[in-house]
Design a protein around this motif. Sequence first.
Motif, mmCIF file in Angstrom:
data_model
loop_
_atom_site.group_PDB
_atom_site.id
_atom_site.type_symbol
_atom_site.label_atom_id
_atom_site.label_comp_id
_atom_site.label_asym_id
_atom_site.label_seq_id
_atom_site.Cartn_x
_atom_site.Cartn_y
_atom_site.Cartn_z
ATOM 1 N N TRP A 195 10.163 39.664 -25.588
ATOM 2 C CA TRP A 195 11.208 39.578 -24.563
ATOM 3 C C TRP A 195 12.596 39.730 -25.171
ATOM 4 O O TRP A 195 13.497 40.302 -24.548
ATOM 5 N N CYS A 196 12.755 39.235 -26.393
ATOM 6 C CA CYS A 196 14.037 39.370 -27.079
ATOM 7 C C CYS A 196 14.339 40.848 -27.355
ATOM 8 O O CYS A 196 15.465 41.315 -27.143
ATOM 9 N N ILE A 197 13.330 41.594 -27.818
ATOM 10 C CA ILE A 197 13.514 43.026 -28.079
ATOM 11 C C ILE A 197 13.852 43.754 -26.788
ATOM 12 O O ILE A 197 14.762 44.598 -26.752
ATOM 13 N N VAL A 224 21.949 44.418 -36.101
ATOM 14 C CA VAL A 224 21.204 43.792 -37.202
ATOM 15 C C VAL A 224 20.103 42.887 -36.645
ATOM 16 O O VAL A 224 18.949 42.902 -37.116
ATOM 17 N N MET A 225 20.436 42.087 -35.620
ATOM 18 C CA MET A 225 19.447 41.197 -35.032
ATOM 19 C C MET A 225 18.337 41.984 -34.334
ATOM 20 O O MET A 225 17.162 41.593 -34.381
ATOM 21 N N VAL A 248 14.587 41.372 -35.434
ATOM 22 C CA VAL A 248 13.597 40.891 -34.467
ATOM 23 C C VAL A 248 12.470 41.907 -34.295
ATOM 24 O O VAL A 248 11.285 41.542 -34.253
ATOM 25 N N SER A 249 12.817 43.187 -34.211
ATOM 26 C CA SER A 249 11.800 44.231 -34.062
ATOM 27 C C SER A 249 10.883 44.279 -35.282
ATOM 28 O O SER A 249 9.653 44.419 -35.145
ATOM 29 N N SER A 250 11.455 44.150 -36.468
ATOM 30 C CA SER A 250 10.651 44.153 -37.696
ATOM 31 C C SER A 250 9.711 42.954 -37.732
ATOM 32 O O SER A 250 8.539 43.085 -38.126
ATOM 33 N N SER A 251 10.216 41.801 -37.321
ATOM 34 C CA SER A 251 9.374 40.600 -37.291
ATOM 35 C C SER A 251 8.233 40.756 -36.296
ATOM 36 O O SER A 251 7.096 40.332 -36.563
#
Length: 315
Positions: free
Chosen positions: A127-129, A144-145, A149-152
């Motif tokens: 949901w954040c992405i 950057v975030m 977040v996408s990488s995580s």
Amino acid sequence: MKRLISIAVSLIILTIIYTKIDFLGLIRVFENSDRGWTIASFAMLIPLVLITSWRLQELTPSGVRLRFAEANRLILAASVLNMVLPSKMGDLAKAYFMRDRGHLSGSLALSLVVFEKACDLLSLLLWCIFGLCLYPDKNFLFWVMTVAVSSSFIFGILLLSSRKFAHLFFDLTGRIAPKKIGVKLDKMRFSWGEMHEYFWSDRRQLAKICLTSIFLWFCHLLQIWFFILALKAWTPFLANLALSPLAILAGLMPLTFAGVGTRDAALILFYQPYFNEATGAALGLLCTSRYFIPAIAGLPFLSQYLATVRNFKKS
């Protein structure tokens, strides 16, 4: 000692926050809040707990099915423990509860709870992405975030879906981790493998749990948006999908007591384009209540599990 340090860090951050904001303005925000939206937002805690309990019930094998009432007690008791154990370890204590109640073997119980928490984190990141991709006027920090977040999220998906990737991850971290942590990683490696075998054998069940988790976290973020409306402030809902997960993630860092302080500071920082610092601090208090109210509700059930908690701390 770690818990005392985290409480001290929370108090320091809160002191800094409340010395910089208009405290009388904070009181006025609550005095002028909308009672209807306040009741609606707090009422959402009930279905959130019930859906979480149903998901835990669905996670267990059919032959050792948890009763819904028992699952509900486990969720509420874990909420209490999350207030006193670091890094959401109260959720992991559910595995010990389920084992001692005779529902599951210890390794399978741990793998179920680990999968439950992994689904929660990945749903929050998803949901954040989604929100960050649609968030207008992203500056360098937000880019950057978004990448982080996408990488995580991709990393988490690989851990859940690929046994080879999970084996490589545990092998590499086990080599560089201290010996004490390495022993824990070996146990986690075994539980993770059992989790893979259990969940990927039934794709339909896997899809049901994942979709339930995504819907559950949509409801969590919707509740935070209701809090904003209760404070008679405004943030576009899509922007809230980006900002509120970032604040929740900040609260998950094992620096403070139950995320208090870091989560409040993140809410004030990220929501600056939409309302003032006093309203952001008020939102922080309401978001903290999301954790304290279930913990209070779980106190009557905690005594049933105190022996398990003692064994959990020793292990």
